[in-house]
Write a protein that holds these residues in place. Sequence first.
Motif, PDB file in Angstrom:
ATOM      1  N   UNK C 205      50.141  42.635  55.062  1.00 31.45           N
ATOM      2  CA  UNK C 205      49.253  43.581  54.655  1.00 31.45           C
ATOM      3  C   UNK C 205      48.373  43.071  53.355  1.00 31.45           C
ATOM      4  N   UNK C 206      47.071  43.259  53.543  1.00 23.95           N
ATOM      5  CA  UNK C 206      46.473  43.056  52.012  1.00 23.95           C
ATOM      6  C   UNK C 206      45.598  44.345  51.843  1.00 23.95           C
ATOM      7  N   UNK C 207      45.810  44.827  50.646  1.00 26.31           N
ATOM      8  CA  UNK C 207      45.165  46.411  50.256  1.00 26.31           C
ATOM      9  C   UNK C 207      44.160  45.867  49.084  1.00 26.31           C
ATOM     10  N   UNK C 208      42.899  46.467  49.259  1.00 28.68           N
ATOM     11  CA  UNK C 208      41.867  46.265  48.202  1.00 28.68           C
ATOM     12  C   UNK C 208      41.084  47.489  47.978  1.00 28.68           C
ATOM     13  N   UNK C 209      40.442  47.646  47.054  1.00 26.48           N
ATOM     14  CA  UNK C 209      39.700  48.629  46.563  1.00 26.48           C
ATOM     15  C   UNK C 209      38.482  48.664  47.254  1.00 26.48           C
ATOM     16  N   UNK C 210      37.835  49.947  47.473  1.00 21.03           N
ATOM     17  CA  UNK C 210      36.480  50.194  48.032  1.00 21.03           C
ATOM     18  C   UNK C 210      35.391  49.209  47.361  1.00 21.03           C
ATOM     19  N   UNK C 211      35.553  49.367  46.060  1.00 20.62           N
ATOM     20  CA  UNK C 211      34.277  48.543  45.340  1.00 20.62           C
ATOM     21  C   UNK C 211      34.476  47.325  45.487  1.00 20.62           C
ATOM     22  N   UNK C 212      35.750  46.714  45.643  1.00 22.45           N
ATOM     23  CA  UNK C 212      36.075  45.172  45.533  1.00 22.45           C
ATOM     24  C   UNK C 212      35.483  44.851  46.981  1.00 22.45           C
ATOM     25  N   UNK C 213      35.547  45.626  48.333  1.00 25.75           N
ATOM     26  CA  UNK C 213      35.234  45.272  49.507  1.00 25.75           C
ATOM     27  C   UNK C 213      33.590  45.080  49.413  1.00 25.75           C
ATOM     28  N   UNK C 214      33.023  46.262  48.854  1.00 29.65           N
ATOM     29  CA  UNK C 214      31.453  46.078  48.866  1.00 29.65           C
ATOM     30  C   UNK C 214      30.941  45.120  48.063  1.00 29.65           C
ATOM     31  N   UNK C 215      31.684  44.671  47.081  1.00 27.74           N
ATOM     32  CA  UNK C 215      31.251  43.313  46.233  1.00 27.74           C
ATOM     33  C   UNK C 215      31.143  42.153  47.353  1.00 27.74           C
ATOM     34  N   UNK C 216      31.802  42.024  48.455  1.00 29.27           N
ATOM     35  CA  UNK C 216      32.185  40.651  48.904  1.00 29.27           C
ATOM     36  C   UNK C 216      30.809  40.244  49.868  1.00 29.27           C
ATOM     37  N   UNK C 217      29.688  41.319  50.445  1.00 35.23           N
ATOM     38  CA  UNK C 217      28.819  40.652  51.016  1.00 35.23           C
ATOM     39  C   UNK C 217      27.850  39.846  50.190  1.00 35.23           C
TER      40      UNK C 217
END
Lengths: 166, 501, 420
Positions: C205-217
Motif C-alpha cells: 500500500x502507498x499512503x499520501x496526503x490530499x495536497x500531495x495528490x493534487x499537486x501531481x496533475x
Amino acid sequence: MSFAFNEVAMKEFDIWKKKFPDDPEGRRSLIIPALRLAQRQAGWISPEIAEYVAGITGTAPLQVWSVVTFYSMFNREPVGKNLLQFCTSISCGLLGGEELISHACRKLGIEEGKTTDDGIFTVTEVECLGACGNAPVLQVNDRYHENMTIEKLDALINELRNKEQG
Amino acid sequence: MASITIDGKIIDFSGSPRVIDIALENGIDIPYFCYHPALTISGNCRMCVVEIGTRQYDQKTGEAMKDPDGNDIVSYMSKPQISCSQTAADGMVVRTRSEKIIESRKAVLEFILANHPLDCPVCDQAGECILQDYAFQYGFAKSRFIEQKRTYVRQKISEVMTPEMNRCIHCDRCARFTSEIVHDHSFARTKRGNRLELAAFPGKIITHNYQGNMVDICPVGALTLTDFRFKSRTWFLKFGLTLCASCGKGCNVKVSFKDSRIFRLKPVYNEKVNGYWMCDYGRLRYEFLNTNRRDTHLVKGVKTNLAEAVKTAAEIIRTASSIGVVASAAESCESCDALFNLSANIVQTPHIDYRIEDAQVKNDHSLRREELLLANDPYPNSSGAEKSGLLPGHGGMTALELLADPRKVDLLIVILDDKILEHPDLLQNISGAGNLIIASPFISKWDAAADVSFALKSYTETSGSFINIDGIKQNFEPVMPPHGDAEDTAVIFNKLAGILR
Amino acid sequence: MPEKRIIMDKMEDSRSPLLEFYRSGEGYLALEKALKMQPDEIINEVKESKLRGRGGAGFPVGMKWTFIKRELPGPKYLICNADEGEPGTFKDREILLKKPHMMIEGMIIAAYAMGLDAGYIYVRGEFAEPCGKVDYAIEEAYAAGYLGNNILGSGFSFDLYTYLGAGAYICGEESALLNSLEGKQGMPRLKPPFPAQYGLYGRPTTVNNVESFAAVPPIIINGGKWYADIGTPKSGGTKMFSISGHVARPGVYEIPMGTPWKEFFYDIAGGVKDKKRLKAVIPGGSSTAVLTADEIENMTMDYESCIACGSMLGSGAVIVLDETTDMVKVLHRILKFYANESCGQCTPCREGCDWFFDIINRIYYGQGRMEDLDMFETLGKNISPTTICAFGESFVTPTLSFIRKFRNEFTGYIEKRRAE
C-alpha cells in the motif's frame, strides 16, 4: 425491543458492502460505517446496537465495542436532537471558542456534556475541527458553523429550538 | 550461517530469529512485559529496548575499523530499538546494558509506576511479580508522580478471575491470548489514551476454559485467580513438578503447596504436550488431593498394618472361586503393570477391566469440542492401562458389568480413584459383593464394609508414568509426602503377587 | 512573491468542484498524458519535481512511490490521507470541498504509476460535507470513464472509494489510518514493516496526503523540472499554507516554497490582527516548536529554513500569537488536545502525555512548582526516543519550546500561584 437497520440504513449499508473485499477482513472494515448508520438512526450506540453491528459485519461484539469506545464521534449515551460541538482548540481558543461554549452552557442551563431537559440540545467540547481559518467553529450534528459569534450562536439556538418545537 | 554480537558475545544463528529470542536463549537477560513467545508481538511496553548498531568498515580496505583500544568501532542507531520486534541481521551489534538503555528502562518503569497503585501489601502477585523484580533491579524507591492516579470502575468479568484493573500496565497479553490462543474475543482494549481499559463486553463475562492462563501471563496482579486470592503469600509455598491428572492430556504442572496442602496448580511449558497452558478445569481440580485422604489400611473396618492387610487379602484371593478386577486408569503404568501381573499371571482371572467412562469404552483420544487441551477422557492413563493389558480376557466381564452385578464373581477387587468416586451410582452395588477388596487414596463409605481396604498414595506422592491421549509417556516424581501409612499401589500388588505365586 | 495558485487556481468559483468546470481548465489532461507514459517515467517526473509529502512528514513523494514493488501480486492499494486533524491545518478541507477532481486525478495517475488496484480516501469523520463533495466527484469521474475498468481505453483499471473516520487525530498517522480502515482501533503499527510491504489488509500500500495528490496533475502536464524550479533546491513547487489565530486575513494561501515569511505574513495575510504586536508563531501545526517573533523574522517558507530557525514546517499550519497571548494557557490547551488524542498503546506516551497535562493543569490552576519545569525536560527526554510513532515527539516538542522560550510566563504562574 431489539435494534435493526431501517430500510434507509440497510440500503446505505449495502452500498458500503460493495466498497470492501467480500471476506472476513473486508467485512470488519464495515464496522465504522455501520456504526455511523446505526447512530444516525438511533442517536447513540448502546451495547445492544453494538451487538447488532457485530452480527451484520460478522465480527465479535467486543471487536465492535473496542471501536465504539475508541473513537470520539460515537455517542455512548443518548444525545439531544442537536449535538452542539464547540471547538476550543488553539486557534478557536485564541478567538473566543471558550467564551462561546460557556455562553451556550449558561443560556441552555446545562453543563458541558449534558443534554437539555427538552432533549433538543447537547453541549460538548471537541478538538480541532480543521476549519481554523474561520475560528471559532461550531459543529451541529454534521454541519459546520464557522466564524461564530455570541450573537450568531443565540440566533442559531433560537432557530434550532423553533424547528423542533414549531 | 550468520552471526550477531550481543554485549560482546558473538552468537551464530540461522533463519530470521528475533534479537530478544537469541539473547534469552544465550543467557543474556533482557527485561520485558508485553513480549510472550506464544503470542504475536505487540511492542507496547518498550521495556526490551536495546541499542542496535553496525560495525564501521574502512571503505578502501574493507577491514573493520578499530578504536585506539583495539575495539571495533560501532555506530549505533540514535534511538533504542525494541528487541522483540527486531529481526537479527548478520553483523548486527547489540548492547543491552549501556547507560542509555538502563536509563530508558528506568524511564519505562517510572511511567508504569506513575499510575500503578502501591498494592504490593495486598496483591497476590507479590513475590512473583516482574514489575516488583524490575523496580528492585533498576532501583526505584521513589516516584516523582504527584498527580491523581488513573482508576477504573470495578467490573465483574469472570467467575474464575477477580480483576484489579487499576494495577493494569496495558501490556495487552490478556487480550492477545483470548483472541490468538482461544479465538474467543471476549477481552480486549477499549477506549484510548490514559483511559485505555482492558475489558469485556458490557454485561458479559468471559466464559472460556483457559482464564487461568490469563492470570499466569498477566505480569502484575491486575488479573487474579479467585480460587487463590489472599490464600497464601507465594514465598511461603513450596513447589514441585508433576502432571495434571484430570484428563488424558497430561498437562505438565507446577504444584504449590504448604505442609500437605496443595494451594494451586500452574502450567509448566512442554512443547509437545500443553505448550504454555492448561485448562481451568484441571487447574482448579486439586482439592480432591487435599481432603478425605486415607492414612491407614483396614481389615473389616479395623485399622491394621500393611503386612496384616496384605496377608488377609492374599488369603481371600487364594480361596476365591472367581475374581473380578476393576482397575483404574488413574494409576501409573507401573501400578497397572503390577496389577496385570497379579490378575492375569498369578490369579489368572479373565475378568479384568479399567474402562469406566464412555470415552474409555470408545477408546476416545480426542479433545472435547472447541477445547484447546481438555480431553474427553477424564483419566490420565487410559493408554497406559490399555498397554499394561488391563482388559477382559477370553470370556471375561467388563468393569461396568462387574460393577452392575458384583455377585457374578466371588471376589471383587476395585480401585476407587477420584473419578469413579464421582459416580456413586456405579458403585451402589459393590457392598453386596461376596468378598470385597478395595484400594483407594480416598476415604469412602465402603471402607467399613470391605474385607480389606488398602490406603494408596496419590500420584503426587509417588513416582511413575502416564501415557497421554497422544501416546506420549511422561514420568513424574513425588512432590509431596504420603499420608500416614498409605502405600504405593505397585508395592501392594507386588507383595500380593509375591505371596500368591 | 505573490501567491501562486496552482492547486487553488479558480477555487473561489462556486463551480470549482464540478467535473465540467475542472475540465474547462486543464482537468484530466494530465491523466490522458500519463496513461500514454511509462509508469517509471511518471515516477521520475514526480521525483524530479522535488514534491515532498504535504501531510506533515515532508517525505519525498517520488521516492515513496518507488517502494511499492509493481511485480507483487494484487490487490495493492492507494490511500489518500484526508484525516486532517493537526490543529491549525485546514488546507485539505479546501481541496476536498472545491477541487476534489484534482486530488482524484492525482490518485489515478499515482495508481497507474505504481500498478495499484483500488484506492480509499480516508476522510476524518467530522468532514461529512467535504466527503459528500468527494463522493459526488467520484461519481462524475466514473461516469466520464476516468475510474473503473479500462480507463480511457488504456487497459488500466482502478476503483476509488471514500471512507469516513469517526473522530481520532491519531488516524492521521498512516499506519493507524490503515488499522482504522480495517475496522479496528486506530492504533499505529510497529514499523518495519512499512505500508509498502504490509499495508491495508497486509497488502502492499502507498499512503499520501490530499495536497500531495493534487499537486501531481500539474507536474505531469508541465514536467517535474517546472515544479522544482518554482521552489527551493530541496523543496519543490508551491505549498498551501493554513494561517489562523491572531492574523488579519486568516485562510489558506498557496505560495512558492521559499517565500520569505515577512512577505507571506505581512503582505499576503495582512499581519497581526488589529495591528497588535507579534509575539510568537507556531509554524507547522501544534506538533511543532513555537518560534518567537524574532526567530521567525528571517525565515523563508520551506522545510530547511524552518528547521534552521528551530522548528518544522509540518503540515504548513501557521498559528499566529499576538502580544496579548497567555502562553501558559495556550500550552495548557495544546496538552489537553494531546491527552485526549493519545491512542494509549505504548507506555511512554500513554502515561507521559497525561502526566504532562496533569503538570500543566496544576501550573495553570496555581499549583505549580519550579521542579515541574525540569520535569518536563527530563520526562520529555524519556518519551521522544521510545514511542511507537511520532505522537510522543508531537507533544514533547511544543512543550519544551514553550517553557524554554517563555519561561518567565511559566515561572510567573508558579510564583504568583494564580487562583482561578
